[in-house]
Scaffold this motif. Structure first.
Motif, PDB file in Angstrom:
ATOM      1  N   ALA A 252       0.872  -1.202  -0.209  1.00  0.00           N
ATOM      2  CA  ALA A 252      -0.003  -0.155  -0.080  1.00  0.00           C
ATOM      3  C   ALA A 252       1.128   1.135  -0.458  1.00  0.00           C
ATOM      4  N   ALA A 253       1.878   0.918   0.784  1.00  0.00           N
ATOM      5  CA  ALA A 253       2.882   2.221   0.386  1.00  0.00           C
ATOM      6  C   ALA A 253       3.623   2.544   0.091  1.00  0.00           C
ATOM      7  N   HIS A 254       3.848   1.774  -1.225  1.00  0.00           N
ATOM      8  CA  HIS A 254       4.457   1.713  -3.017  1.00  0.00           C
ATOM      9  C   HIS A 254       4.014   2.355  -3.404  1.00  0.00           C
ATOM     10  N   ALA A 255       2.377   1.560  -3.437  1.00  0.00           N
ATOM     11  CA  ALA A 255       1.310   1.936  -4.034  1.00  0.00           C
ATOM     12  C   ALA A 255       0.944   3.504  -4.326  1.00  0.00           C
ATOM     13  N   ARG A 256       1.371   3.994  -3.209  1.00  0.00           N
ATOM     14  CA  ARG A 256       1.182   6.176  -3.444  1.00  0.00           C
ATOM     15  C   ARG A 256       2.408   6.550  -3.009  1.00  0.00           C
ATOM     16  N   GLY A 257       3.770   5.949  -3.281  1.00  0.00           N
ATOM     17  CA  GLY A 257       5.213   6.860  -3.791  1.00  0.00           C
ATOM     18  C   GLY A 257       6.051   6.002  -3.143  1.00  0.00           C
ATOM     19  N   ALA A 258       5.812   5.317  -1.253  1.00  0.00           N
ATOM     20  CA  ALA A 258       7.347   5.259  -0.391  1.00  0.00           C
ATOM     21  C   ALA A 258       6.879   3.925  -1.168  1.00  0.00           C
ATOM     22  N   GLU A 259       8.256   4.519  -1.698  1.00  0.00           N
ATOM     23  CA  GLU A 259       9.314   2.751  -2.161  1.00  0.00           C
ATOM     24  C   GLU A 259      10.254   2.841  -1.583  1.00  0.00           C
ATOM     25  N   LYS A 260      10.863   3.105  -0.699  1.00  0.00           N
ATOM     26  CA  LYS A 260      12.079   3.265   0.439  1.00  0.00           C
ATOM     27  C   LYS A 260      11.452   2.622   1.785  1.00  0.00           C
ATOM     28  N   VAL A 261      12.181   1.746   2.136  1.00  0.00           N
ATOM     29  CA  VAL A 261      11.807   1.133   3.395  1.00  0.00           C
ATOM     30  C   VAL A 261      12.949   1.679   4.729  1.00  0.00           C
ATOM     31  N   VAL A 262      12.057   2.955   5.907  1.00  0.00           N
ATOM     32  CA  VAL A 262      13.195   2.864   6.052  1.00  0.00           C
ATOM     33  C   VAL A 262      13.249   2.294   7.286  1.00  0.00           C
ATOM     34  N   LEU A 263      14.656   1.243   7.926  1.00  0.00           N
ATOM     35  CA  LEU A 263      14.611   0.514   8.881  1.00  0.00           C
ATOM     36  C   LEU A 263      15.171   0.663  10.025  1.00  0.00           C
ATOM     37  N   ALA A 264      15.523   0.734  11.016  1.00  0.00           N
ATOM     38  CA  ALA A 264      16.092   0.519  12.759  1.00  0.00           C
ATOM     39  C   ALA A 264      16.022  -0.104  14.107  1.00  0.00           C
ATOM     40  N   ASP A 265      16.589   0.249  14.602  1.00  0.00           N
ATOM     41  CA  ASP A 265      16.503  -0.942  15.905  1.00  0.00           C
ATOM     42  C   ASP A 265      15.691   0.232  16.949  1.00  0.00           C
ATOM     43  N   THR A 266      14.732  -0.628  17.210  1.00  0.00           N
ATOM     44  CA  THR A 266      14.261  -0.104  18.326  1.00  0.00           C
ATOM     45  C   THR A 266      14.214  -0.379  20.021  1.00  0.00           C
ATOM     46  N   GLY A 267      15.448  -1.716  20.122  1.00  0.00           N
ATOM     47  CA  GLY A 267      15.465  -2.410  21.140  1.00  0.00           C
ATOM     48  C   GLY A 267      14.944  -3.979  21.719  1.00  0.00           C
ATOM     49  N   SER A 268      14.946  -4.252  19.726  1.00  0.00           N
ATOM     50  CA  SER A 268      14.882  -5.519  19.787  1.00  0.00           C
ATOM     51  C   SER A 268      15.411  -6.077  20.555  1.00  0.00           C
ATOM     52  N   GLY A 269      16.486  -6.610  20.640  1.00  0.00           N
ATOM     53  CA  GLY A 269      18.026  -7.291  21.212  1.00  0.00           C
ATOM     54  C   GLY A 269      18.397  -8.653  20.082  1.00  0.00           C
ATOM     55  N   ILE A 270      18.123  -7.763  18.842  1.00  0.00           N
ATOM     56  CA  ILE A 270      18.448  -8.500  17.517  1.00  0.00           C
ATOM     57  C   ILE A 270      19.391  -8.033  17.219  1.00  0.00           C
ATOM     58  N   LYS A 271      21.013  -8.105  16.803  1.00  0.00           N
ATOM     59  CA  LYS A 271      22.196  -7.746  16.255  1.00  0.00           C
ATOM     60  C   LYS A 271      22.075  -8.141  14.762  1.00  0.00           C
ATOM     61  N   GLY A 272      21.566  -6.590  14.400  1.00  0.00           N
ATOM     62  CA  GLY A 272      21.722  -7.055  12.688  1.00  0.00           C
ATOM     63  C   GLY A 272      20.677  -7.008  11.572  1.00  0.00           C
ATOM     64  N   PHE A 273      19.690  -6.741  12.515  1.00  0.00           N
ATOM     65  CA  PHE A 273      18.305  -7.572  11.217  1.00  0.00           C
ATOM     66  C   PHE A 273      18.154  -6.743  10.218  1.00  0.00           C
ATOM     67  N   GLY A 274      18.644  -5.619  10.499  1.00  0.00           N
ATOM     68  CA  GLY A 274      17.913  -4.417   8.528  1.00  0.00           C
ATOM     69  C   GLY A 274      18.841  -5.316   7.966  1.00  0.00           C
ATOM     70  N   ASP A 275      20.581  -5.481   8.520  1.00  0.00           N
ATOM     71  CA  ASP A 275      20.725  -6.072   6.892  1.00  0.00           C
ATOM     72  C   ASP A 275      20.786  -7.224   6.189  1.00  0.00           C
ATOM     73  N   TRP A 276      19.769  -8.154   7.032  1.00  0.00           N
ATOM     74  CA  TRP A 276      19.193  -9.084   6.691  1.00  0.00           C
ATOM     75  C   TRP A 276      17.904  -9.305   5.990  1.00  0.00           C
ATOM     76  N   VAL A 277      17.435  -8.047   6.640  1.00  0.00           N
ATOM     77  CA  VAL A 277      16.381  -7.762   6.288  1.00  0.00           C
ATOM     78  C   VAL A 277      16.318  -6.921   4.293  1.00  0.00           C
ATOM     79  N   GLU A 278      17.869  -6.595   4.271  1.00  0.00           N
ATOM     80  CA  GLU A 278      18.015  -5.314   3.339  1.00  0.00           C
ATOM     81  C   GLU A 278      18.159  -6.555   2.072  1.00  0.00           C
ATOM     82  N   GLN A 279      18.885  -7.510   2.261  1.00  0.00           N
ATOM     83  CA  GLN A 279      19.115  -8.515   1.169  1.00  0.00           C
ATOM     84  C   GLN A 279      17.683  -8.970   0.803  1.00  0.00           C
ATOM     85  N   LEU A 280      16.768  -9.666   1.882  1.00  0.00           N
ATOM     86  CA  LEU A 280      15.824  -9.696   1.511  1.00  0.00           C
ATOM     87  C   LEU A 280      14.706  -9.071   0.397  1.00  0.00           C
ATOM     88  N   VAL A 281      15.202  -7.788   1.094  1.00  0.00           N
ATOM     89  CA  VAL A 281      13.281  -7.648   0.145  1.00  0.00           C
ATOM     90  C   VAL A 281      14.183  -6.410  -0.903  1.00  0.00           C
TER      91      VAL A 281
END
Length: 542
Positions: A252-281
């Motif tokens: 839905a976000a992409h359909a209205r022009g939000a083609e970027k997904v900005v990821l920030a860790d906010t205390g998940s306890g998971i180290k480096g999850f954004g880097d893994w999501v980066e490739q996946l997406v």
């Protein structure tokens, strides 16, 4: 974090986004997308994607099908520990390194990850105690040039140190691959077969993710338990399904022009999850001129997240904070499977095949061509030399009279279209040159554009697909550096330094062929060059 293993919560904080996603979720439920995906139905992405999808969907049931690996991993780890071998080095690229790195880091167990061709970083890995070292060589085919080079370098180092190299090499590959055949012939310590019906970026819960992390000491059985608990929710055709909700929100976000997904860790306890999501997406969606570009930022106050515009959707990995429009919470295994489901769903909504990577080969081919001509004395003449920085630019990028790094940076940022992005690509040592990461927030502040940072050549197996196949509105800053002490690749006509340079130039040429502006800054002295670049950024007008 969720209270129970495998629990995952996806919250749409932005009310407008929630309203736009709701009918998409209803449609996905009506079409039974979740249950069909779990049943590995290859028709979900249309007839053109069906042949590829038919051999890429086993990841939906890995939480159960990977369980036989656990005893094998435990047994090998015990054998190695009994021999005094407790230092694990992983040679792998893309999905073969990103997943085990986040698993090991989150579990706080040591794992040396080699996803680089930088001679200094590889030399640092070699300088560890080889008497205590086992190397895990991970590649679906074995043809990955970086991983093959690492194997050759370590095999020779073991032998030179009087160590039985075959006893210290463990391989993870697809059954029937050339690497499996050559590894068996060489008598390597162990060859683990991964599920061939899982693509690299979806392979976190296969042998590619579990073997290196498990040998390093991570609780990979617990990881599968987390994923199994989440799988019960993710397979349901229900509007509360977090995979459907996240996928629909991204669509839905992409359909209205939000083609970027900005990821920030906010205390998940998971180290480096954004880097893994980066490739996946990025690799799954960035094709046919469309896609979702992940932008991994330092925290929720970072530029790009706190001030995200209409072209971006902000996602908290952890509790909802600040300007986050989506929050995703849960255990590592649960979140991995949720993001995989969501990415497949987003691919359906974007009308693309989320399981191919049609543009990745182009950069590899260009690098091979440069390697083949590495003996030629073709000069690599900079357009400008300013102190410790040599400036190379795509044709027409630099205005006449440009004499400084600051002037070249200004020209690059000025070439970016509105709502475009800047990609910083650092072909440097991820450890010794780690301070280069400061460039991402600094450039984001100066440009007002979403800015990504990738270590080369690692990003070629990740966001590299999006750069060529996704929205063509990026400008690219490549950074290369002089090599103080190179490393030969045994039985190959090139060194690691030559390979690293060829990868940078090859990818740059492919980007230029796509009509994208490319600025390469080469540091004749890495420390001095990086300091000079940071100072030059301060001179660039915002």
């Amino acid at each position: 974090m969720a209270e129970h293993p495998g629990d995952v919560a996806v919250t749409l904080i932005d009310q407008r986004l929630a309203e736009e996603a709701a009918p998409l979720v209803s449609g996905l439920v009506a079409d039974q997308v979740a249950s069909k995906l779990t049943a590995q139905d290859p028709t979900l992405w249309g007839p053109e994607a069906e042949s590829e999808s038919a051999i890429r969907l086993s990841w939906t049931t890995l939480a159960e099908s990977s369980r036989p690996l656990l005893a094998e991993i435990d047994a090998l780890r015990a054998e190695l520990r009994a021999e005094g071998v407790d230092r694990v080095v992983l040679a792998g690229m893309g999905g073969s390194s990103l997943a085990p790195e986040v698993i090991a880091n989150t579990a706080a167990v040591p794992l040396v990850v080699l996803d680089t061709t930088d001679p200094g970083q590889v030399a640092d890995a070699l300088a560890g105690d080889l008497e205590r070292t086992v190397i895990v060589v991970s590649s679906k085919s074995g043809s990955t040039v970086e991983t093959d080079s690492h194997r050759r370098v370590f095999e020779k180092a073991f032998t030179d140190a009087g160590i039985d190299a075959a006893a210290r090499i463990v391989v993870v590959t697809d059954p029937g691959s050339p690497l499996e055949k050559s590894s068996v012939e060489a008598g390597y310590r162990r060859v683990f077969q991964a599920d061939p019906h899982v693509g690299g970026r979806y392979s976190a819960l296969t042998a590619f993710g579990l073997v290196p992390a498990g040998l390093a000491g991570a609780d990979v059985a617990g990881l599968l338990d987390e994923a199994a608990a989440a799988a019960e929710v993710l397979k349901a055709d229900d509007e509360a399904n977090p995979g459907l909700l996240l996928g629909a929100a991204l669509g839905a976000a992409h359909a209205r022009g939000a083609e970027k997904v900005v990821l920030a860790d906010t205390g998940s306890g998971i180290k480096g999850f954004g880097d893994w999501v980066e490739q996946l997406v990025a690799e799954s969606t960035g094709k046919q001129g469309t896609g979702l570009l992940p932008v991994v930022v330092e925290d929720s106050d970072a530029p790009g997240f706190a001030d995200a515009g209409t072209d971006a959707t902000t996602v908290a990995v952890g509790p909802a904070v600040g300007t986050a429009r989506i929050a995703t919470e849960g255990t590592l295994g649960g979140l991995m499977l949720t993001w995989e489901y969501a990415t497949a769903v987003a691919g359906r909504l974007l009308g693309i095949n989320p399981f191919d990577q049609p543009d990745v080969e182009a950069a590899k081919a260009a690098a091979r061509k440069l390697l083949d001509s590495a003996g030629d004395d073709t000069p690599d003449t900079p357009a400008v030399t300013d102190g410790a920085v040599e400036v190379h630019a795509s044709e027409g990028l630099l205005p006449e009279g440009t004499t400084t790094v600051a002037g070249a940076l200004h020209a690059l940022l000025a070439a970016a279209p509105a709502h475009g992005y800047v990609a910083v690509q650092a072909y440097l040592d991820r450890l010794d040159d780690a301070s280069a990461v400061v460039l991402r927030p600094e450039i984001a502040r100066k440009s007002g554009l979403q800015t990504t940072f990738g270590w080369g050549p690692r990003f070629l197996h990740s966001t590299g697909q999006y750069h060529k196949g996704g929205h063509q509105n990026g400008v690219f800053l490549q950074i290369t550096g002089a090599v103080e002490q190179d490393l030969d690749v045994p039985d190959r006509p090139y060194t690691l330094g030559v390979l690293q340079h060829a990868q940078a130039l090859g990818d740059g040429q492919v980007l230029v062929d796509h009509g994208r502006p490319v600025l390469r800054l080469h540091f004749t002295d890495r420390a001095a060059g990086l300091a000079q670049l940071v100072n030059a950024l301060a001179e660039v007008a915002g």
